[in-house]
Scaffold this active site. Structure first.
Site, PDB file in Angstrom:
ATOM      1  N   GLY A 155     -11.956   1.963  -5.917  1.00  7.76           N
ATOM      2  CA  GLY A 155     -11.552   0.890  -5.234  1.00  7.76           C
ATOM      3  C   GLY A 155     -11.691   0.759  -3.741  1.00  7.76           C
ATOM      4  CB  ALA A 194     -11.638   8.433  -1.241  1.00  8.09           C
ATOM      5  CB  THR A 195     -11.481   8.724  -7.261  1.00  8.04           C
ATOM      6  OG1 THR A 195     -10.097   8.232  -7.386  1.00  8.04           O
ATOM      7  CG2 THR A 195     -11.102  10.135  -6.678  1.00  8.04           C
ATOM      8  NE  ARG A 208      -3.732  10.464  -9.740  1.00 10.07           N
ATOM      9  CZ  ARG A 208      -3.304   9.860 -10.429  1.00 10.07           C
ATOM     10  NH1 ARG A 208      -2.084   9.664 -11.132  1.00 10.07           N
ATOM     11  NH2 ARG A 208      -3.610   8.402 -10.257  1.00 10.07           N
ATOM     12  CG  ASP A 241      -0.076  13.863  -8.475  1.00 10.80           C
ATOM     13  OD1 ASP A 241       0.264  12.876  -7.542  1.00 10.80           O
ATOM     14  OD2 ASP A 241       0.121  13.758  -9.716  1.00 10.80           O
ATOM     15  CE1 TYR A 285       1.570  -1.762  -5.647  1.00  6.68           C
ATOM     16  CE2 TYR A 285       1.658  -4.253  -5.583  1.00  6.68           C
ATOM     17  CZ  TYR A 285       0.881  -3.034  -5.257  1.00  6.68           C
ATOM     18  OH  TYR A 285       0.026  -2.849  -4.286  1.00  6.68           O
TER      19      TYR A 285
HETATM   20  P1  NDP Z   1      -7.671   1.601  -7.330  1.00  8.83           P
HETATM   21  O1  NDP Z   1      -6.976   1.831  -8.669  1.00  8.83           O
HETATM   22  O2  NDP Z   1      -8.946   1.205  -7.526  1.00  8.83           O
HETATM   23  O3  NDP Z   1      -7.602   2.912  -6.497  1.00  8.83           O
HETATM   24  C1  NDP Z   1      -6.352   3.636  -6.361  1.00  8.83           C
HETATM   25  C2  NDP Z   1      -6.543   4.980  -5.787  1.00  8.83           C
HETATM   26  O4  NDP Z   1      -5.396   5.780  -5.419  1.00  8.83           O
HETATM   27  C3  NDP Z   1      -7.419   5.911  -6.726  1.00  8.83           C
HETATM   28  O5  NDP Z   1      -8.527   6.521  -5.692  1.00  8.83           O
HETATM   29  C4  NDP Z   1      -6.518   6.893  -7.035  1.00  8.83           C
HETATM   30  O6  NDP Z   1      -7.170   8.078  -7.527  1.00  8.83           O
HETATM   31  C5  NDP Z   1      -5.518   7.083  -5.768  1.00  8.83           C
HETATM   32  N1  NDP Z   1      -4.209   7.465  -6.519  1.00  8.83           N
HETATM   33  C6  NDP Z   1      -3.475   6.929  -7.381  1.00  8.83           C
HETATM   34  N2  NDP Z   1      -2.266   7.572  -7.521  1.00  8.83           N
HETATM   35  C7  NDP Z   1      -2.500   8.840  -6.994  1.00  8.83           C
HETATM   36  C8  NDP Z   1      -1.953   9.968  -6.807  1.00  8.83           C
HETATM   37  N3  NDP Z   1      -0.817  10.316  -7.479  1.00  8.83           N
HETATM   38  N4  NDP Z   1      -2.429  11.102  -6.127  1.00  8.83           N
HETATM   39  C9  NDP Z   1      -3.585  10.727  -5.328  1.00  8.83           C
HETATM   40  N5  NDP Z   1      -4.127   9.831  -5.594  1.00  8.83           N
HETATM   41  C10 NDP Z   1      -3.866   8.645  -6.327  1.00  8.83           C
HETATM   42  O7  NDP Z   1      -6.729   0.476  -6.760  1.00  8.83           O
HETATM   43  P2  NDP Z   1      -6.960  -0.260  -5.209  1.00  8.83           P
HETATM   44  O8  NDP Z   1      -8.226   0.470  -4.564  1.00  8.83           O
HETATM   45  O9  NDP Z   1      -6.878  -1.540  -5.384  1.00  8.83           O
HETATM   46  O10 NDP Z   1      -5.856   0.346  -4.342  1.00  8.83           O
HETATM   47  C11 NDP Z   1      -5.614   0.810  -3.175  1.00  8.83           C
HETATM   48  C12 NDP Z   1      -4.201   0.561  -2.434  1.00  8.83           C
HETATM   49  O11 NDP Z   1      -4.406  -0.781  -2.343  1.00  8.83           O
HETATM   50  C13 NDP Z   1      -3.014   0.914  -3.307  1.00  8.83           C
HETATM   51  O12 NDP Z   1      -2.203   1.275  -2.174  1.00  8.83           O
HETATM   52  C14 NDP Z   1      -2.599  -0.700  -3.829  1.00  8.83           C
HETATM   53  O13 NDP Z   1      -1.506  -0.807  -3.865  1.00  8.83           O
HETATM   54  C15 NDP Z   1      -3.110  -1.534  -2.655  1.00  8.83           C
HETATM   55  N6  NDP Z   1      -3.495  -2.756  -2.935  1.00  8.83           N
HETATM   56  C16 NDP Z   1      -4.352  -3.163  -3.769  1.00  8.83           C
HETATM   57  C17 NDP Z   1      -4.486  -4.633  -4.058  1.00  8.83           C
HETATM   58  C18 NDP Z   1      -5.388  -5.010  -5.228  1.00  8.83           C
HETATM   59  O14 NDP Z   1      -5.258  -6.248  -5.429  1.00  8.83           O
HETATM   60  N7  NDP Z   1      -6.334  -4.205  -5.704  1.00  8.83           N
HETATM   61  C19 NDP Z   1      -3.861  -5.649  -3.140  1.00  8.83           C
HETATM   62  C20 NDP Z   1      -2.901  -5.058  -2.156  1.00  8.83           C
HETATM   63  C21 NDP Z   1      -2.842  -3.754  -1.888  1.00  8.83           C
HETATM   64  P3  NDP Z   1      -7.042   9.149  -8.633  1.00  8.83           P
HETATM   65  O15 NDP Z   1      -6.772   8.053  -9.716  1.00  8.83           O
HETATM   66  O16 NDP Z   1      -8.206   9.694  -8.754  1.00  8.83           O
HETATM   67  O17 NDP Z   1      -5.752   9.892  -8.388  1.00  8.83           O
HETATM   68  C1  8X3 Z   2      -1.475  -5.876  -5.180  1.00  5.89           C
HETATM   69  C2  8X3 Z   2      -1.203  -7.374  -4.963  1.00  5.89           C
HETATM   70  O1  8X3 Z   2      -0.441  -9.599  -5.981  1.00  5.89           O
HETATM   71  O2  8X3 Z   2      -1.732  -8.023  -7.336  1.00  5.89           O
HETATM   72  O3  8X3 Z   2      -0.983  -5.414  -3.968  1.00  5.89           O
HETATM   73  O4  8X3 Z   2       0.408  -7.399  -7.050  1.00  5.89           O
HETATM   74  S1  8X3 Z   2      -0.662  -8.131  -6.193  1.00  5.89           S
END
Ligand code: NDP
Ligand code: 8X3
Length: 256
Positions: free
Chosen positions: A13, A10-11, A34, A60, A153
């Site tokens: 996106g 939740a930090t 994290r 984490d 991925y």
């Molecule tokens: P962001 O990078 O903006 O957010 C990712 C979040 O995941 C951050 O809050 C990060 O927090 C947390 N995170 C990552 N690794 C860890 C870890 N090891 N432990 C705890 N928290 C973790 O990306 P999105 O908001 O886009 O991604 C959110 C989800 O949506 C993901 O599962 C992604 O695969 C999915 N998704 C995204 C798409 C896109 O195009 N953006 C499309 C489809 C799916 P911190 O770094 O503080 O740990």
């Molecule tokens: C993220 C979608 O297409 O950017 O899950 O990899 S893509």
């Protein structure tokens, strides 16, 4: 306390946008990530804006002992989690399989699959006991199709798709809903993480079309969770209008 919703990642996106939407509806929130400072900043700002209770948990998700410690030590009034949003996840690198970086692979597998499993394993028994709960897994179009150099991925998101279906079957006798929300391209920190901080490369991913926003996806997650209790929205694939499939995005140089 109102409904308790735990959102991983939740930090930034999608997770952060979902935290806002659920807070607006009065949910008490357990927020994880994290980056301690970011987590505190997000928690503080949502608390101030919506007046809801927030319990930040910094860990984490790849480290089972830390996840276990965090969940086991929740205060009694936070233990009965109604909704778990398995959102934390990432893509790292974009290489063909023969030159893939093994550390990148491990980060994706450990976060997107094993982390999701750890937290689900720790939260779902309480839901089973109470015969009540909803788990929403954030999948991806990358869990339905594959693209060039997206190998690992895509594999992790195919795993999220399979796990969503499997969890739904296992939890069926206990009145627990399992949904998957699978987005196409959304502009968040996702590409910045994938390209290891290279802002130019990250920006180029979203050039020439209007990508989804984190808020667009958060709206869908909220909709899924607000369905009447006898309705389960199994699966939602949500794409930008300009993206027809994983590797077909209509780009127009006039779109800024
Ligand atoms: P962001 O990078 O903006 O957010 C990712 C979040 O995941 C951050 O809050 C990060 O927090 C947390 N995170 C990552 N690794 C860890 C870890 N090891 N432990 C705890 N928290 C973790 O990306 P999105 O908001 O886009 O991604 C959110 C989800 O949506 C993901 O599962 C992604 O695969 C999915 N998704 C995204 C798409 C896109 O195009 N953006 C499309 C489809 C799916 P911190 O770094 O503080 O740990
Ligand atoms: C993220 C979608 O297409 O950017 O899950 O990899 S893509």
């Amino acid at each position: 306390m109102n409904k308790i919703t735990l959102i991983t990642g939740a930090t930034s996106g999608i997770g952060k946008a979902a935290a806002e939407k659920f807070a607006e509806k009065g949910h008490a929130l357990i927020l994880t990530g994290r980056r301690k400072e970011k987590l505190e900043e997000v928690s503080e700002s949502i608390r101030a804006k919506y007046g809801v209770e927030i319990f930040p948990l910094c860990f984490d998700i790849r480290k089972l002992a830390d996840v276990q410690h965090a969940i086991d030590n929740l205060p009694a009034e936070w233990k009965e989690i109604d909704i778990l949003i398995n959102n934390a996840g990432l893509a790292v690198g974009l290489n063909p399989i023969q030159s893939g970086v093994i550390d990148d692979w491990e980060r994706m597998i450990d976060t997107n699959i094993k982390g999701l499993l750890y937290i689900t394993r720790l939260v779902s028994p309480g839901m089973v006991e109470r015969r009540k709960g909803h788990i929403v897994n954030i999948g991806s179009i990358a869990g339905r199709e594959v693209y060039s150099n997206g190998n690992v991925y895509c594999a992790t998101k195919h795993a999220v798709d399979a796990l969503s279906k499997a969890m739904r079957i296992d939890l069926l006798p206990y009145n627990i809903r399992v949904s998957q929300v699978a987005p196409g391209q959304a502009e968040t920190e996702f590409s910045l993480v994938r390209f290891k901080g290279d802002e130019e490369k990250a920006k180029a991913v979203y050039e020439g079309f209007i990508p989804l926003t984190a808020e667009d996806i958060a709206d869908v997650i909220l909709y899924v969770c607000e369905a009447p209790p006898h309705v389960n929205i199994n699966d939602v694939l949500v794409m930008p209008t300009a993206q027809a499939s994983i590797s077909i995005t209509h780009r127009d140089k006039n779109v800024k």
